[in-house]
Design a protein around this motif. Structure first.
Motif, PDB file in Angstrom:
ATOM      1  N   UNK A  46       0.804  -1.225   0.000  1.00 52.67           N
ATOM      2  CA  UNK A  46       0.000   0.000   0.000  1.00 52.67           C
ATOM      3  C   UNK A  46       0.836   1.273   0.000  1.00 52.67           C
ATOM      4  N   UNK A  47       2.011   1.203   0.604  1.00 47.70           N
ATOM      5  CA  UNK A  47       2.835   2.404   0.703  1.00 47.70           C
ATOM      6  C   UNK A  47       3.642   2.650  -0.568  1.00 47.70           C
ATOM      7  N   UNK A  48       3.412   1.805  -1.596  1.00 47.91           N
ATOM      8  CA  UNK A  48       4.204   1.899  -2.816  1.00 47.91           C
ATOM      9  C   UNK A  48       3.312   2.029  -4.049  1.00 47.91           C
ATOM     10  N   UNK A  49       2.402   2.984  -3.993  1.00 46.89           N
ATOM     11  CA  UNK A  49       1.519   3.219  -5.134  1.00 46.89           C
ATOM     12  C   UNK A  49       2.341   3.711  -6.324  1.00 46.89           C
ATOM     13  N   UNK A  66     -10.513   0.995  -3.878  1.00 47.21           N
ATOM     14  CA  UNK A  66     -10.440   0.760  -2.435  1.00 47.21           C
ATOM     15  C   UNK A  66     -11.193   1.809  -1.635  1.00 47.21           C
ATOM     16  N   UNK A  67     -11.963   1.339  -0.660  1.00 44.57           N
ATOM     17  CA  UNK A  67     -12.752   2.240   0.174  1.00 44.57           C
ATOM     18  C   UNK A  67     -11.839   3.035   1.111  1.00 44.57           C
ATOM     19  N   UNK A  68     -10.894   2.346   1.727  1.00 45.91           N
ATOM     20  CA  UNK A  68      -9.995   2.989   2.689  1.00 45.91           C
ATOM     21  C   UNK A  68      -8.705   3.378   1.981  1.00 45.91           C
ATOM     22  N   UNK A  69      -8.499   4.666   1.805  1.00 46.45           N
ATOM     23  CA  UNK A  69      -7.319   5.161   1.086  1.00 46.45           C
ATOM     24  C   UNK A  69      -6.242   5.666   2.035  1.00 46.45           C
ATOM     25  N   UNK A  70      -6.461   5.469   3.357  1.00 44.41           N
ATOM     26  CA  UNK A  70      -5.613   6.143   4.337  1.00 44.41           C
ATOM     27  C   UNK A  70      -4.180   5.625   4.367  1.00 44.41           C
ATOM     28  N   UNK A  71      -3.955   4.383   3.927  1.00 41.94           N
ATOM     29  CA  UNK A  71      -2.598   3.831   3.987  1.00 41.94           C
ATOM     30  C   UNK A  71      -1.856   3.899   2.661  1.00 41.94           C
TER      31      UNK A  71
END
Ligand code: ZN
Ligand code: ZN
Length: 141
Positions: free
Chosen positions: A24-27, A98-103
């Motif tokens: 997730x941290x590597x979009x 994705x619903x949760x984009x926070x990460x």
């Protein structure tokens, strides 16, 4: 190094649901001509880190866009779902699902040489040209 995180999402109509572990941290954002034509703009993806759970599989259309990859989309609503490397079954899933984009965090941009001049991201990222990308992933001869 990169810790995988669980993410789940769905297409616009909700027929296709995707969940699994992702980097997730590597979009990544791809600016290549094909991604922009397909996704309507730079294609923003997170890479799967293992097996994906894909529900609504019968609704998933697949287009072989090259000898080594296919692109998945929802047959019902047309949502862009993923780019899949067929050789190693790695999925690069559209961040928009994705619903949760926070990460999520934008980490790199690919085919920066094909980015049209009318937009640029302000994020500090690692940028690769198409040639650099292929050089990084091609097996050493
Ligand atoms: Zn759909
Ligand atoms: Zn691309």
């Amino acid at each position: 190094m990169s810790t995988a995180q669980s993410l789940s999402g769905q297409c616009l109509c909700g027929t296709v649901k995707i969940s699994g572990e992702f980097k997730a941290a590597h979009v990544g954002a791809c600016h290549c001509d094909m991604c922009r034509r397909w996704a309507g703009g730079p294609f923003m993806v997170v890479e799967s880190a293992g097996e994906l759970q894909l529900d609504g599989g019968a609704a998933i259309g697949r287009y072989a866009s090259s000898d080594w990859a296919e692109r998945g989309f929802c047959n019902n609503c047309g949502s862009v779902l993923f780019y899949r490397l067929t050789g190693n079954n790695t999925h690069f899933v559209s961040t928009g699902l994705f619903a949760d984009q926070s990460n999520l965090a934008l980490d790199h941009q690919t085919f920066i040489d094909e980015k049209p001049p009318w937009y640029s991201f302000a994020n500090k990222t690692r940028d690769l040209t198409g040639e650099e990308l292929f050089a990084a992933f091609a097996p050493p001869e």
